[in-house]
Design a protein around this motif. Structure first.
Motif, mmCIF file in Angstrom:
data_model
loop_
_atom_site.group_PDB
_atom_site.id
_atom_site.type_symbol
_atom_site.label_atom_id
_atom_site.label_comp_id
_atom_site.label_asym_id
_atom_site.label_seq_id
_atom_site.Cartn_x
_atom_site.Cartn_y
_atom_site.Cartn_z
ATOM 1 N N TYR A 100 0.852 -1.196 0.000
ATOM 2 C CA TYR A 100 0.000 0.000 0.000
ATOM 3 C C TYR A 100 0.876 1.229 0.000
ATOM 4 C CZ TYR A 100 -3.059 3.670 1.747
ATOM 5 O OH TYR A 100 -3.751 4.843 1.889
ATOM 6 N N SER A 101 0.547 2.163 -0.865
ATOM 7 C CA SER A 101 1.265 3.436 -0.896
ATOM 8 C C SER A 101 0.245 4.555 -0.915
ATOM 9 C CB SER A 101 2.156 3.508 -2.134
ATOM 10 O OG SER A 101 2.807 4.753 -2.205
ATOM 11 N N GLY A 102 0.314 5.418 0.096
ATOM 12 C CA GLY A 102 -0.597 6.539 0.140
ATOM 13 C C GLY A 102 0.137 7.803 0.526
ATOM 14 N N LEU A 103 -0.609 8.777 0.963
ATOM 15 C CA LEU A 103 0.000 10.043 1.340
ATOM 16 C C LEU A 103 0.914 9.822 2.549
ATOM 17 C CD1 LEU A 103 -3.062 12.438 0.978
ATOM 18 C CD2 LEU A 103 -1.076 12.257 -0.525
ATOM 19 N N GLN A 104 2.205 9.923 2.306
ATOM 20 C CA GLN A 104 3.209 9.818 3.366
ATOM 21 C C GLN A 104 3.160 8.492 4.112
ATOM 22 O OE1 GLN A 104 2.443 13.353 5.731
ATOM 23 N NE2 GLN A 104 3.755 14.605 4.426
ATOM 24 N N LYS A 105 2.532 7.517 3.515
ATOM 25 C CA LYS A 105 2.495 6.206 4.152
ATOM 26 C C LYS A 105 2.785 5.130 3.117
ATOM 27 C CE LYS A 105 -0.953 7.248 7.727
ATOM 28 N NZ LYS A 105 -2.285 6.882 8.268
ATOM 29 N N GLU A 106 3.493 4.169 3.554
ATOM 30 C CA GLU A 106 3.787 3.036 2.678
ATOM 31 C C GLU A 106 3.873 1.790 3.543
ATOM 32 O OE1 GLU A 106 6.719 3.585 -0.542
ATOM 33 O OE2 GLU A 106 7.691 1.801 0.259
ATOM 34 N N TYR A 107 3.168 0.740 3.121
ATOM 35 C CA TYR A 107 3.185 -0.509 3.868
ATOM 36 C C TYR A 107 3.500 -1.650 2.909
ATOM 37 C CZ TYR A 107 0.582 2.362 7.198
ATOM 38 O OH TYR A 107 0.192 3.356 8.048
ATOM 39 N N ASP A 108 4.279 -2.572 3.390
ATOM 40 C CA ASP A 108 4.753 -3.672 2.562
ATOM 41 C C ASP A 108 4.833 -4.913 3.442
ATOM 42 O OD1 ASP A 108 7.744 -4.241 0.505
ATOM 43 O OD2 ASP A 108 5.702 -4.992 0.341
ATOM 44 N N TYR A 109 4.009 -5.896 3.149
ATOM 45 C CA TYR A 109 3.965 -7.096 3.980
ATOM 46 C C TYR A 109 4.179 -8.340 3.130
ATOM 47 C CZ TYR A 109 1.634 -3.856 7.168
ATOM 48 O OH TYR A 109 1.330 -2.784 7.959
ATOM 49 N N TRP A 110 4.804 -9.335 3.761
ATOM 50 C CA TRP A 110 5.105 -10.599 3.082
ATOM 51 C C TRP A 110 4.622 -11.777 3.904
ATOM 52 C CZ3 TRP A 110 7.502 -11.002 -1.696
ATOM 53 C CH2 TRP A 110 8.036 -9.823 -2.209
ATOM 54 N N GLY A 111 4.214 -12.813 3.205
ATOM 55 C CA GLY A 111 3.900 -14.064 3.862
ATOM 56 C C GLY A 111 5.150 -14.909 4.032
ATOM 57 N N GLN A 112 4.973 -16.064 4.630
ATOM 58 C CA GLN A 112 6.113 -16.934 4.931
ATOM 59 C C GLN A 112 6.450 -17.880 3.782
ATOM 60 O OE1 GLN A 112 3.041 -17.626 5.717
ATOM 61 N NE2 GLN A 112 2.838 -19.796 5.192
ATOM 62 N N GLY A 113 5.560 -17.958 2.816
ATOM 63 C CA GLY A 113 5.802 -18.794 1.646
ATOM 64 C C GLY A 113 5.157 -20.161 1.750
ATOM 65 N N THR A 114 4.869 -20.718 0.589
ATOM 66 C CA THR A 114 4.345 -22.081 0.506
ATOM 67 C C THR A 114 5.056 -22.793 -0.640
ATOM 68 O OG1 THR A 114 2.320 -23.432 0.365
ATOM 69 C CG2 THR A 114 2.380 -21.464 -0.997
ATOM 70 N N GLN A 115 5.452 -24.025 -0.381
ATOM 71 C CA GLN A 115 6.243 -24.768 -1.353
ATOM 72 C C GLN A 115 5.340 -25.414 -2.403
ATOM 73 O OE1 GLN A 115 9.790 -25.404 -1.563
ATOM 74 N NE2 GLN A 115 9.150 -26.238 -3.549
ATOM 75 N N VAL A 116 5.684 -25.210 -3.646
ATOM 76 C CA VAL A 116 5.037 -25.894 -4.765
ATOM 77 C C VAL A 116 6.096 -26.746 -5.457
ATOM 78 C CG1 VAL A 116 3.936 -25.610 -7.015
ATOM 79 C CG2 VAL A 116 3.278 -24.132 -5.091
ATOM 80 N N THR A 117 5.823 -28.024 -5.539
ATOM 81 C CA THR A 117 6.746 -28.948 -6.196
ATOM 82 C C THR A 117 6.010 -29.667 -7.317
ATOM 83 O OG1 THR A 117 7.968 -29.289 -4.141
ATOM 84 C CG2 THR A 117 8.311 -30.890 -5.906
ATOM 85 N N VAL A 118 6.510 -29.491 -8.515
ATOM 86 C CA VAL A 118 5.938 -30.172 -9.678
ATOM 87 C C VAL A 118 6.916 -31.263 -10.089
ATOM 88 C CG1 VAL A 118 4.997 -29.929 -12.001
ATOM 89 C CG2 VAL A 118 4.871 -28.015 -10.376
ATOM 90 N N SER A 119 6.459 -32.489 -9.979
ATOM 91 C CA SER A 119 7.356 -33.618 -10.236
ATOM 92 C C SER A 119 6.550 -34.836 -10.672
ATOM 93 C CB SER A 119 8.158 -33.943 -8.979
ATOM 94 O OG SER A 119 8.944 -35.101 -9.176
#
Length: 120
Positions: A100-119
């Motif tokens: 999110y980017s707004g007036l004088q504010k910016e937020y940036d969040y990440w998840g922990q990830g999930t593994q995808v294996t194609v085999s």
């Protein structure tokens, strides 16, 4: 406290499908642009897909175009990545990002990830 929790990863054969979910708590995802990234072993991060907060416009990496679909369910505060026709090279850890980017504010969040294996 803000949390993004990815789920839906797993082991799938080539040609199969998975649906990843990114569920948020502590923020309202409808105000955030959401992106999915992935990182394969020994490679740098790659942007996979994104969806805007304003008009829901979407974008895809060429490598997944026509096979992956990003969507959001604001009522569930969740973003999805439907992955069809999976290929070996789609194997990676998939992360969701809320920005999110707004007036004088910016937020940036990440998840922990999930593994995808194609085999096979």
């Amino acid at each position: 406290q803000v949390q993004l929790v990815e789920s839906g990863g797993g082991l799938v054969q080539p040609g199969g499908s998975l649906r990843l979910s990114c569920a948020a708590s502590g923020i309202d995802l409808k105000y955030y642009a959401i992106a999915w990234f992935r990182q394969a072993p020994g490679k740098g991060p790659e942007g996979v897909s994104s969806i805007s907060s304003s008009d829901g416009s979407t974008a895809y990496a060429d490598s997944v175009k026509g096979r992956f679909t990003i969507s959001r369910d604001n009522a569930k505060n969740t973003v999805y990545l439907q992955m069809n026709s999976l290929k070996l090279e789609d194997t990676a850890v998939y992360y969701c990002n809320a920005y999110y980017s707004g007036l004088q504010k910016e937020y940036d969040y990440w998840g922990q990830g999930t593994q995808v294996t194609v085999s096979s």
